[in-house]
Design an enzyme around this catalytic site. Sequence first.
Site, PDB file in Angstrom:
ATOM      1  N   GLY A  47       6.930  19.258   0.456  1.00 25.48           N
ATOM      2  CA  GLY A  47       7.055  18.338  -0.663  1.00 25.48           C
ATOM      3  C   GLY A  47       7.632  16.983  -0.312  1.00 25.48           C
ATOM      4  O   GLY A  47       7.770  16.132  -1.185  1.00 25.48           O
ATOM      5  N   VAL A  61       8.932  20.585  -4.847  1.00 27.33           N
ATOM      6  CA  VAL A  61       7.731  20.601  -5.681  1.00 27.33           C
ATOM      7  C   VAL A  61       7.428  22.035  -6.108  1.00 27.33           C
ATOM      8  O   VAL A  61       7.313  22.932  -5.266  1.00 27.33           O
ATOM      9  CB  VAL A  61       6.511  20.014  -4.937  1.00 27.33           C
ATOM     10  CG1 VAL A  61       5.306  19.952  -5.874  1.00 27.33           C
ATOM     11  CG2 VAL A  61       6.828  18.633  -4.390  1.00 27.33           C
ATOM     12  N   LYS A  67       8.086  17.910  -9.813  1.00 29.59           N
ATOM     13  CA  LYS A  67       8.796  17.391  -8.645  1.00 29.59           C
ATOM     14  C   LYS A  67      10.245  17.104  -9.025  1.00 29.59           C
ATOM     15  O   LYS A  67      10.514  16.421 -10.014  1.00 29.59           O
ATOM     16  CB  LYS A  67       8.115  16.129  -8.118  1.00 29.59           C
ATOM     17  CG  LYS A  67       6.685  16.389  -7.642  1.00 29.59           C
ATOM     18  CD  LYS A  67       6.134  15.244  -6.822  1.00 29.59           C
ATOM     19  CE  LYS A  67       4.775  15.610  -6.239  1.00 29.59           C
ATOM     20  NZ  LYS A  67       4.272  14.576  -5.308  1.00 29.59           N
ATOM     21  N   ASP A  77       4.150   3.288  -1.549  1.00 29.70           N
ATOM     22  CA  ASP A  77       4.210   4.352  -0.542  1.00 29.70           C
ATOM     23  C   ASP A  77       2.834   4.990  -0.343  1.00 29.70           C
ATOM     24  O   ASP A  77       2.690   6.214  -0.361  1.00 29.70           O
ATOM     25  CB  ASP A  77       5.239   5.412  -0.941  1.00 29.70           C
ATOM     26  CG  ASP A  77       5.609   6.343   0.219  1.00 29.70           C
ATOM     27  OD1 ASP A  77       5.367   5.959   1.389  1.00 29.70           O
ATOM     28  OD2 ASP A  77       6.135   7.436  -0.041  1.00 29.70           O
ATOM     29  N   LYS A 125       0.047   6.480   1.651  1.00 31.43           N
ATOM     30  CA  LYS A 125      -0.051   7.163   2.942  1.00 31.43           C
ATOM     31  C   LYS A 125      -0.968   8.368   2.755  1.00 31.43           C
ATOM     32  O   LYS A 125      -1.238   8.786   1.614  1.00 31.43           O
ATOM     33  CB  LYS A 125       1.336   7.610   3.414  1.00 31.43           C
ATOM     34  CG  LYS A 125       2.046   8.555   2.446  1.00 31.43           C
ATOM     35  CD  LYS A 125       3.459   8.869   2.926  1.00 31.43           C
ATOM     36  CE  LYS A 125       4.198   9.758   1.917  1.00 31.43           C
ATOM     37  NZ  LYS A 125       5.593  10.006   2.346  1.00 31.43           N
ATOM     38  N   ASN A 183      -0.076  11.114   0.258  1.00 29.65           N
ATOM     39  CA  ASN A 183      -0.073  10.781  -1.168  1.00 29.65           C
ATOM     40  C   ASN A 183      -1.487  10.569  -1.708  1.00 29.65           C
ATOM     41  O   ASN A 183      -1.661  10.093  -2.825  1.00 29.65           O
ATOM     42  CB  ASN A 183       0.772   9.533  -1.436  1.00 29.65           C
ATOM     43  CG  ASN A 183       2.255   9.862  -1.520  1.00 29.65           C
ATOM     44  OD1 ASN A 183       2.631  11.006  -1.757  1.00 29.65           O
ATOM     45  ND2 ASN A 183       3.102   8.865  -1.319  1.00 29.65           N
TER      46      ASN A 183
END
Length: 215
Positions: free
Chosen positions: A26, A31, A46, A139, A141, A144
């Site tokens: 997570g 998560v 989350k 963020d 990446k 994600n």
Amino acid sequence: MKSALVEQLGAALGPAYTIERELEGGGMAHVFVAFDDTLQRRVAVKVLPEHMAAAVSVDRFRREILLSASLQHPHIVGVLSAGIADGLPFFVMPYVDGESLGTRLLTRGRLTVPQAVSIMKDVARALAYAHERGVVHRDIKPHNILLAGGAATVTDFGVAKALSSAQRSGDGRSATLTDAGTSLGTPLYMAPEQAAAERSIDARADVYALGHARS
């Protein structure tokens, strides 16, 4: 599963949700997969770990994360709700039954050109939609970017911004996220201005990160 955390989270979510299991990998959050008995669907919950919760204003984090709930797009995993479980901020998102681009690259290697183009188009559409509404992810990446049903969706919109905005100033009484060893973003994909911790981060940082995510 961490029984104490599950009990606290279950109490905060209420009887309409049944927590089923914890997902591994997570990243910066715990998560959990839960079942929404009212709407008959699975969701991902989350929860910030204690060391991060101690470094932010939980009320402000909740307010900031809910701003991303306004993003309604087929290639964005939206935020359904947010709350606090025994001092730990959490937020609820639709559960995507698939894998992240990061996992896909680790387990099966490089993408074909058509696969890469399709994924990048989906992510670019999601970013364009968010940027038009003044929301920057911060963020982007491979982990994600979620892959399911032949499409790519972007998750965790608003999380890095919420953490940054909710970070408490160092006053000797509470640790900052930097003190806690937490980077607001992922160094490998950060634009130079983000790595330099400049205050004004705009859509260009996401475009830069997307360029690196495809490599």
